[in-house]
Design a protein around this motif. Structure first.
Motif, PDB file in Angstrom:
ATOM      1  N   GLU A   1      -0.961  14.444  -3.494  1.00 17.53           N
ATOM      2  CA  GLU A   1      -0.542  13.054  -3.457  1.00 17.53           C
ATOM      3  C   GLU A   1      -0.006  12.572  -4.799  1.00 17.53           C
ATOM      4  O   GLU A   1       1.112  12.055  -4.889  1.00 17.53           O
ATOM      5  CB  GLU A   1      -1.732  12.184  -3.029  1.00 17.53           C
ATOM      6  CG  GLU A   1      -1.367  10.739  -2.777  1.00 17.53           C
ATOM      7  CD  GLU A   1      -2.574   9.953  -2.269  1.00 17.53           C
ATOM      8  OE1 GLU A   1      -2.432   9.263  -1.261  1.00 17.53           O
ATOM      9  OE2 GLU A   1      -3.647  10.055  -2.903  1.00 17.53           O
TER      10      GLU A   1
ATOM     11  N   ASP B   1      -3.050   0.513  -4.167  1.00 15.32           N
ATOM     12  CA  ASP B   1      -4.172   1.354  -3.742  1.00 15.32           C
ATOM     13  C   ASP B   1      -5.442   0.974  -4.509  1.00 15.32           C
ATOM     14  O   ASP B   1      -5.373   0.474  -5.644  1.00 15.32           O
ATOM     15  CB  ASP B   1      -3.832   2.831  -3.990  1.00 15.32           C
ATOM     16  CG  ASP B   1      -4.718   3.779  -3.211  1.00 15.32           C
ATOM     17  OD1 ASP B   1      -4.308   4.214  -2.127  1.00 15.32           O
ATOM     18  OD2 ASP B   1      -5.831   4.059  -3.695  1.00 15.32           O
ATOM     19  N   PHE B   2      -6.596   1.227  -3.906  1.00 10.92           N
ATOM     20  CA  PHE B   2      -7.862   0.899  -4.571  1.00 10.92           C
ATOM     21  C   PHE B   2      -8.203   1.874  -5.688  1.00 10.92           C
ATOM     22  O   PHE B   2      -9.045   1.599  -6.534  1.00 10.92           O
ATOM     23  CB  PHE B   2      -9.006   0.864  -3.539  1.00 10.92           C
ATOM     24  CG  PHE B   2      -9.343   2.216  -2.960  1.00 10.92           C
ATOM     25  CD1 PHE B   2     -10.347   3.002  -3.510  1.00 10.92           C
ATOM     26  CD2 PHE B   2      -8.652   2.709  -1.858  1.00 10.92           C
ATOM     27  CE1 PHE B   2     -10.667   4.239  -2.981  1.00 10.92           C
ATOM     28  CE2 PHE B   2      -8.960   3.950  -1.316  1.00 10.92           C
ATOM     29  CZ  PHE B   2      -9.968   4.719  -1.884  1.00 10.92           C
ATOM     30  N   ARG B   3      -7.525   3.030  -5.717  1.00  9.95           N
ATOM     31  CA  ARG B   3      -7.778   4.036  -6.755  1.00  9.95           C
ATOM     32  C   ARG B   3      -6.845   3.790  -7.945  1.00  9.95           C
ATOM     33  O   ARG B   3      -5.624   3.774  -7.788  1.00  9.95           O
ATOM     34  CB  ARG B   3      -7.572   5.440  -6.196  1.00  9.95           C
ATOM     35  CG  ARG B   3      -8.569   5.844  -5.124  1.00  9.95           C
ATOM     36  CD  ARG B   3      -8.101   7.063  -4.354  1.00  9.95           C
ATOM     37  NE  ARG B   3      -6.891   6.762  -3.578  1.00  9.95           N
ATOM     38  CZ  ARG B   3      -6.231   7.664  -2.857  1.00  9.95           C
ATOM     39  NH1 ARG B   3      -6.655   8.923  -2.836  1.00  9.95           N
ATOM     40  NH2 ARG B   3      -5.154   7.326  -2.176  1.00  9.95           N
ATOM     41  N   ALA B   4      -7.450   3.641  -9.113  1.00  8.28           N
ATOM     42  CA  ALA B   4      -6.661   3.302 -10.307  1.00  8.28           C
ATOM     43  C   ALA B   4      -5.638   4.377 -10.640  1.00  8.28           C
ATOM     44  O   ALA B   4      -4.500   4.081 -11.009  1.00  8.28           O
ATOM     45  CB  ALA B   4      -7.594   3.080 -11.493  1.00  8.28           C
ATOM     46  N   ARG B   5      -6.028   5.657 -10.523  1.00 11.18           N
ATOM     47  CA  ARG B   5      -5.110   6.744 -10.909  1.00 11.18           C
ATOM     48  C   ARG B   5      -3.876   6.770  -9.997  1.00 11.18           C
ATOM     49  O   ARG B   5      -2.769   7.092 -10.445  1.00 11.18           O
ATOM     50  CB  ARG B   5      -5.837   8.080 -10.879  1.00 11.18           C
ATOM     51  CG  ARG B   5      -6.323   8.533  -9.534  1.00 11.18           C
ATOM     52  CD  ARG B   5      -7.056   9.866  -9.641  1.00 11.18           C
ATOM     53  NE  ARG B   5      -7.451  10.393  -8.341  1.00 11.18           N
ATOM     54  CZ  ARG B   5      -8.523  10.053  -7.676  1.00 11.18           C
ATOM     55  NH1 ARG B   5      -9.348   9.142  -8.207  1.00 11.18           N
ATOM     56  NH2 ARG B   5      -8.811  10.579  -6.502  1.00 11.18           N
ATOM     57  N   VAL B   6      -4.066   6.427  -8.720  1.00  6.80           N
ATOM     58  CA  VAL B   6      -2.933   6.383  -7.788  1.00  6.80           C
ATOM     59  C   VAL B   6      -2.020   5.208  -8.130  1.00  6.80           C
ATOM     60  O   VAL B   6      -0.786   5.329  -8.134  1.00  6.80           O
ATOM     61  CB  VAL B   6      -3.437   6.274  -6.333  1.00  6.80           C
ATOM     62  CG1 VAL B   6      -2.260   6.112  -5.368  1.00  6.80           C
ATOM     63  CG2 VAL B   6      -4.263   7.499  -5.960  1.00  6.80           C
ATOM     64  N   ARG B   7      -2.600   4.058  -8.433  1.00  4.92           N
ATOM     65  CA  ARG B   7      -1.803   2.884  -8.792  1.00  4.92           C
ATOM     66  C   ARG B   7      -0.976   3.141 -10.044  1.00  4.92           C
ATOM     67  O   ARG B   7       0.189   2.733 -10.130  1.00  4.92           O
ATOM     68  CB  ARG B   7      -2.724   1.680  -9.007  1.00  4.92           C
ATOM     69  CG  ARG B   7      -3.405   1.193  -7.734  1.00  4.92           C
ATOM     70  CD  ARG B   7      -4.388   0.073  -8.038  1.00  4.92           C
ATOM     71  NE  ARG B   7      -3.715  -1.117  -8.527  1.00  4.92           N
ATOM     72  CZ  ARG B   7      -4.346  -2.188  -9.017  1.00  4.92           C
ATOM     73  NH1 ARG B   7      -5.671  -2.196  -9.099  1.00  4.92           N
ATOM     74  NH2 ARG B   7      -3.668  -3.219  -9.421  1.00  4.92           N
TER      75      ARG B   7
END
Length: 546
Positions: free
Chosen positions: A363, A388-394
């Motif tokens: 991803e 997204d709720f995940r910081a690394r994805v944001r």
């Protein structure tokens, strides 16, 4: 390691022990009581600052037995804790000392070779004292210290002897070489391996006449005791020792045929890289190369992928398609280049498929890859990840959207700047700093005054430094009126940087800006220092005549 300067507090204590320069042995003419001297010695050595050793060395020669013993024990206690690298740094520091330094007088330079005989009265302390004397700028004294060290039957003399093997005086190098050769035998080889930091340093800056020592050293190392000692160092907690021992092992692969495999299994990425480089391409099988393509160290992964594709050309396309989803940008770019060479064009389509199908473990690289190869329309696919709720994805989604179509989604980055998560705010600030055309002092100051999150205000301060010349000055002067002292300090530093870089940007000051800046400077409550105020007024162009 760099030897830090003596702290001001310790210098004050040393000054209390200073004596007139005319007195050769200054401690023979006591001007403070014995109890005071002992107390000061304890306080000075309690700081554990290696830089004090040249200043304190001669106290071991004190005519008072108790003072001499106390100084010698303190010096020995400090020296025996030093690693090989720290002793090398100390040797360099001693050589850099000068009698012309603006510091208390250093009687160290008055020491003579015959004076070292007085140190034989000590027990184990004399090894450290003779060792430090071998760092002296006087060559005769260094050589005498080496000779006295050679009389001691202890492995603790080895680091000092090895360091002098690289001395700039040929006679001293020969003395050190003779004393070391005398000790080079299988029963003592493990003691030499313990000094692998210094041995590794010697190999980096080898003198032209010390190569024979290494020939004898490597021959002696070829024994069960030496190999066992070297293997033990492979797992040492000190990175310098660990890497130095592997370097030795790679130089004697005829003795240690499995050393390359041990390198590849090491937890240290630098050592793994050495092992990979030392094995010829033909020495890898498919399973080993595939495991190396998953290594945590990017240079190893990149080389393993290239070698795998070269060694197994039938798998070429599949290898680089897989590499497209590597977490390293350089590897993704390498894969894109190699796929383009064989006519694979629609790389962004592969990233879209992985994003839509949410294929496991791909991803993040797919989002980044689409930002590197996609089109403006792909932003619609990435917007969902920016929330997204995940910081690394944001974070990766923000980076990719900024590359594809920043102007259309500019509001997204201003919203991210005031996010409650520091990492998201920091990412947005980094992106906005690269888009200087959208930065305005009015917007930044409004955010600073309305948002109370400390990390947001820090990031706004950083963005202020990217404003145009006069906007930056106006914003910094406004921020100086902040209620929080830490932000005032940053603003003052920003003004200093503004003055230093004044001539780097030529931009005309508008009358409106001039009026606002004059108003800020004229404000009685402004926090601009008198000196800075005078400089700013000097930099301001004269007002235009009506």
């Amino acid at each position: 390691m760099e030897i830090k300067k003596i702290s001001e507090k310790t210098w004050e204590l040393i000054k209390e022990l200073s004596r007139p320069k005319r007195a050769k042995w200054f401690f023979l003419k006591e001007t403070v009581s014995k109890e005071s001297v002992l107390s000061l010695l304890d306080q000075i050595f309690a700081a554990e600052e290696p830089a004090i050793l040249p200043e304190m060395f001669l106290w071991a020669f004190s005519a008072d037995e108790e003072i001499g013993q106390r100084a010698a024990k303190k010096i020995h206690g400090m020296v025996k804790k030093f690693s090989g690298n720290e002793l090398l740094s100390l040797d360099k520091y001693f050589r850099q000392r000068s009698v012309y330094l603006p510091e208390p007088p250093i009687q160290w330079y008055h020491l003579e070779p015959k004076d070292l005989e007085r140190l034989f009265k000590f027990k184990e302390e004399k090894i450290s004292l003779f060792g430090l004397s071998s760092f002296h700028p006087n060559g005769y004294l260094r050589e005498k210290g080496l000779i006295y060290l050679g009389r001691e039957d202890s492995p603790k003399v080895l680091p000092f002897l090895l360091i002098r093997l690289n001395d700039w005086v040929p006679e001293i190098r020969r003395t050190a070489d003779e004393l070391l050769r005398y000790r080079l035998n299988p029963s003592l080889i493990s003691d030499f391996v313990d000094q692998v930091e210094i041995v590794d340093s010697l190999k980096k800056c080898r003198r032209k006449d010390d190569s024979s020592f290494f020939e004898v050293f490597f021959k002696t190392l070829n024994c069960p005791e030496g190999i066992k000692a070297l293997f033990a160092k492979f797992e040492d907690s000190n990175a310098r020792v660990r890497r130095g021992s592997f370097k030795l092992g790679l130089e004697i692969t005829s003795i240690l045929p499995d050393v390359e495999k041990k390198c590849l299994s090491s937890k240290d990425p630098v050592i793994r890289s050495w092992g990979f480089q030392s094995i010829p391409p033909s020495g890898f099988d498919l399973a080993t190369l595939e495991s190396l393509t998953r290594d945590s160290f990017v240079p190893i992964r990149r080389k393993a992928i290239r070698l795998l594709a070269k060694s197994f050309p039938e798998k070429y396309e599949g290898i680089y398609e897989k590499a497209l989803f590597d977490r390293s940008k350089s590897i993704r770019e390498d894969a894109l280049y190699n796929l383009n060479k064989i006519g694979v064009k629609d790389v962004s389509g592969k990233y879209r498929i992985h994003i839509v199908k949410n294929i496991l473990n791909s991803e993040l690289p797919a989002i980044l890859g689409l930002g590197e190869t996609g089109e403006q329309a792909d932003c619609e696919l990435l917007i969902q990840f920016a929330k997204d709720f995940r910081a690394r994805v944001r974070k990766v989604a923000l980076f990719s959207i900024s590359k594809l179509n920043f102007s259309k989604h500019e509001k997204l980055f201003w919203t991210a700047l005031v996010d409650r998560l520091p990492s998201i705010s920091r990412t947005a600030a980094r992106i906005l700093s690269q888009k200087r055309g959208v930065l305005q002092a009015v917007i930044l100051l409004k955010i600073f005054s309305t948002v109370e999150l400390e990390h947001v205000r820090k990031n706004v301060l950083k963005l202020v430094l990217f404003l145009s010349k006069w906007e930056k000055l106006e914003a910094l002067l406004t921020l100086l009126n902040s209620d929080e002292e830490k932000f005032k300090v940053t603003a003052k530093e920003g003004i200093r940087l503004w003055m230093l870089g004044f001539n780097k940007e030529s931009r005309e000051l508008s009358e409106t800006q001039r009026h606002r800046i004059d108003k800020l400077l004229a404000n009685p409550s402004n926090k601009v220092g008198k000196g800075d105020l005078e400089k700013i007024l000097f930099f301001l162009p004269p007002p235009k005549k009506p």
